[in-house]
Design a protein around this motif. Sequence first.
Motif, PDB file in Angstrom:
ATOM      1  N   GLY A   1     -18.710  16.460 -54.090  1.00 19.51           N
ATOM      2  CA  GLY A   1     -19.578  16.164 -52.956  1.00 19.51           C
ATOM      3  C   GLY A   1     -20.007  14.706 -52.945  1.00 19.51           C
ATOM      4  O   GLY A   1     -20.060  14.075 -51.881  1.00 19.51           O
ATOM      5  N   GLY A   2     -20.298  14.154 -54.109  1.00 16.54           N
ATOM      6  CA  GLY A   2     -20.673  12.736 -54.189  1.00 16.54           C
ATOM      7  C   GLY A   2     -19.535  11.822 -53.783  1.00 16.54           C
ATOM      8  O   GLY A   2     -19.746  10.831 -53.065  1.00 16.54           O
TER       9      GLY A   2
ATOM     10  N   LEU B   1     -18.446  20.544 -58.360  1.00 19.72           N
ATOM     11  CA  LEU B   1     -18.800  20.538 -56.941  1.00 19.72           C
ATOM     12  C   LEU B   1     -19.734  19.370 -56.614  1.00 19.72           C
ATOM     13  O   LEU B   1     -19.600  18.742 -55.559  1.00 19.72           O
ATOM     14  CB  LEU B   1     -19.431  21.867 -56.534  1.00 19.72           C
ATOM     15  N   LEU B   2     -20.661  19.080 -57.501  1.00 20.46           N
ATOM     16  CA  LEU B   2     -21.549  17.935 -57.289  1.00 20.46           C
ATOM     17  C   LEU B   2     -20.775  16.620 -57.283  1.00 20.46           C
ATOM     18  O   LEU B   2     -21.005  15.751 -56.442  1.00 20.46           O
ATOM     19  CB  LEU B   2     -22.635  17.892 -58.360  1.00 20.46           C
ATOM     20  N   VAL B   3     -19.859  16.466 -58.212  1.00 20.45           N
ATOM     21  CA  VAL B   3     -19.052  15.243 -58.277  1.00 20.45           C
ATOM     22  C   VAL B   3     -18.182  15.126 -57.035  1.00 20.45           C
ATOM     23  O   VAL B   3     -18.091  14.055 -56.414  1.00 20.45           O
ATOM     24  CB  VAL B   3     -18.199  15.219 -59.568  1.00 20.45           C
TER      25      VAL B   3
ATOM     26  N   ALA C   1     -20.309  24.047 -61.071  1.00 19.09           N
ATOM     27  CA  ALA C   1     -21.382  23.379 -60.329  1.00 19.09           C
ATOM     28  C   ALA C   1     -21.302  21.862 -60.501  1.00 19.09           C
ATOM     29  O   ALA C   1     -21.471  21.114 -59.526  1.00 19.09           O
ATOM     30  CB  ALA C   1     -22.738  23.897 -60.808  1.00 19.09           C
ATOM     31  N   LEU C   2     -21.024  21.398 -61.689  1.00 16.40           N
ATOM     32  CA  LEU C   2     -20.892  19.964 -61.915  1.00 16.40           C
ATOM     33  C   LEU C   2     -19.722  19.386 -61.134  1.00 16.40           C
ATOM     34  O   LEU C   2     -19.836  18.321 -60.522  1.00 16.40           O
ATOM     35  CB  LEU C   2     -20.732  19.678 -63.408  1.00 16.40           C
TER      36      LEU C   2
END
Length: 121
Positions: A108-109, A104-106, A101-102
Amino acid sequence: MADVQQMAARVADLLESRLRVRGPSLAVLVRKAGRRLPRKVRRAARELASFEGLARHPKGIMMVNQTRAEAAYEICMSHLRPLGSKERLISAALNFAGTVALMLLVLGGVFLAIWTLRGPF
């Protein structure tokens, strides 16, 4: 209760298996574990290691305070007792899911930052 050397050996085995530190004696293992152990457990393990050193010699055995050694052993064991296999599996799965999840967040950012800087396609 077991003698001091057996208690120290059990704590050393748990330190090796739970914290993955290696060393020839309990004192070395506690030093290598360092701040990965809470202060209270670290202090108790050091005390148990000093009692282990005394218990190696016949005259030193008489100097060991058995009640303090047992109390230090209980403090160490209450912290180092291994979790069951089910709890370890759940913990590993949650750690993996959190890592994914981390990432994917990075990702996406980074994608959004590039998209806003360059404009849409």
